[in-house]
Design a protein around this motif. Sequence first.
Motif, PDB file in Angstrom:
ATOM      1  N   LEU A  51      26.613  39.682  37.494  1.00  0.00           N
ATOM      2  CA  LEU A  51      26.157  40.907  38.149  1.00  0.00           C
ATOM      3  C   LEU A  51      27.312  41.683  38.770  1.00  0.00           C
ATOM      4  CD1 LEU A  51      22.734  39.898  39.711  1.00  0.00           C
ATOM      5  CD2 LEU A  51      23.175  41.258  37.673  1.00  0.00           C
ATOM      6  N   PHE A  52      28.326  40.986  39.243  1.00  0.00           N
ATOM      7  CA  PHE A  52      29.501  41.680  39.786  1.00  0.00           C
ATOM      8  C   PHE A  52      30.270  42.409  38.690  1.00  0.00           C
ATOM      9  CE2 PHE A  52      28.779  38.372  43.002  1.00  0.00           C
ATOM     10  CZ  PHE A  52      28.662  39.180  44.112  1.00  0.00           C
ATOM     11  N   ILE A  53      30.326  41.820  37.514  1.00  0.00           N
ATOM     12  CA  ILE A  53      30.967  42.479  36.368  1.00  0.00           C
ATOM     13  C   ILE A  53      30.180  43.734  36.002  1.00  0.00           C
ATOM     14  CG2 ILE A  53      31.525  42.251  33.913  1.00  0.00           C
ATOM     15  CD1 ILE A  53      31.962  39.200  34.515  1.00  0.00           C
ATOM     16  N   VAL A  54      28.853  43.609  35.931  1.00  0.00           N
ATOM     17  CA  VAL A  54      28.008  44.761  35.610  1.00  0.00           C
ATOM     18  C   VAL A  54      28.190  45.862  36.649  1.00  0.00           C
ATOM     19  CG1 VAL A  54      25.617  45.555  35.396  1.00  0.00           C
ATOM     20  CG2 VAL A  54      26.321  43.441  34.283  1.00  0.00           C
ATOM     21  N   LEU A  66      39.090  44.561  35.647  1.00  0.00           N
ATOM     22  CA  LEU A  66      37.943  43.749  36.059  1.00  0.00           C
ATOM     23  C   LEU A  66      38.410  42.562  36.890  1.00  0.00           C
ATOM     24  CD1 LEU A  66      35.850  43.798  32.775  1.00  0.00           C
ATOM     25  CD2 LEU A  66      35.072  44.617  35.012  1.00  0.00           C
ATOM     26  N   SER A  67      39.435  41.892  36.421  1.00  0.00           N
ATOM     27  CA  SER A  67      39.963  40.724  37.130  1.00  0.00           C
ATOM     28  C   SER A  67      40.424  41.091  38.538  1.00  0.00           C
ATOM     29  CB  SER A  67      41.114  40.125  36.325  1.00  0.00           C
ATOM     30  OG  SER A  67      41.630  38.996  36.963  1.00  0.00           O
ATOM     31  N   LYS A  68      41.108  42.219  38.655  1.00  0.00           N
ATOM     32  CA  LYS A  68      41.611  42.664  39.951  1.00  0.00           C
ATOM     33  C   LYS A  68      40.474  43.105  40.878  1.00  0.00           C
ATOM     34  CE  LYS A  68      43.832  46.471  39.888  1.00  0.00           C
ATOM     35  NZ  LYS A  68      44.790  47.557  39.735  1.00  0.00           N
ATOM     36  N   ASN A  69      39.424  43.711  40.327  1.00  0.00           N
ATOM     37  CA  ASN A  69      38.325  44.252  41.134  1.00  0.00           C
ATOM     38  C   ASN A  69      37.293  43.207  41.550  1.00  0.00           C
ATOM     39  OD1 ASN A  69      39.501  46.747  40.810  1.00  0.00           O
ATOM     40  ND2 ASN A  69      38.050  47.469  39.285  1.00  0.00           N
ATOM     41  N   ILE A  70      37.383  41.997  41.003  1.00  0.00           N
ATOM     42  CA  ILE A  70      36.426  40.940  41.330  1.00  0.00           C
ATOM     43  C   ILE A  70      37.203  39.762  41.919  1.00  0.00           C
ATOM     44  CG2 ILE A  70      34.567  39.469  40.476  1.00  0.00           C
ATOM     45  CD1 ILE A  70      34.285  41.442  38.113  1.00  0.00           C
ATOM     46  N   PRO A  71      37.449  39.797  43.221  1.00  0.00           N
ATOM     47  CA  PRO A  71      38.229  38.732  43.856  1.00  0.00           C
ATOM     48  C   PRO A  71      37.574  37.362  43.676  1.00  0.00           C
ATOM     49  CG  PRO A  71      37.882  40.567  45.383  1.00  0.00           C
ATOM     50  CD  PRO A  71      37.015  40.813  44.179  1.00  0.00           C
TER      51      PRO A  71
END
Length: 116
Positions: free
Chosen positions: A37-40, A54-59
């Motif tokens: 859901l965080f990816i979405v 995506l990797s940087k924005n999802i700690p």
Amino acid sequence: MSQFESVNDYISFMKAHPNMTCPIKHTLDIIGGKWKLFIVLQLFGSEQLRFSQLSKNIPGITNTVLSGCLRDMERDGILLRHQFNEIPPHVEYSLTEKGRTLSSVLLAIADWGMEN
């Protein structure tokens, strides 16, 4: 708009159709887990994102887990993977129309979280 007017309607429907796969289980199989859901959410905020964005924005998510989630969601038709064969090569991800239909689910979860 819901097909059911209450949870009891849903339960009654499922009892009347015992061989049917539970739609809630089916949904959770596609978007369940800690990260999907965080990816979405990230992809709702942008037309497309690269893996590194995506990797940087999802700690807290590892590259291995992110790769697996992206692969699963691509297989399930939630997102598109577009590979650019140029120098340097890169990949961008975006939501499909099916993925965009998750907006009401996300908002319902957000509303519940704000209330509780």
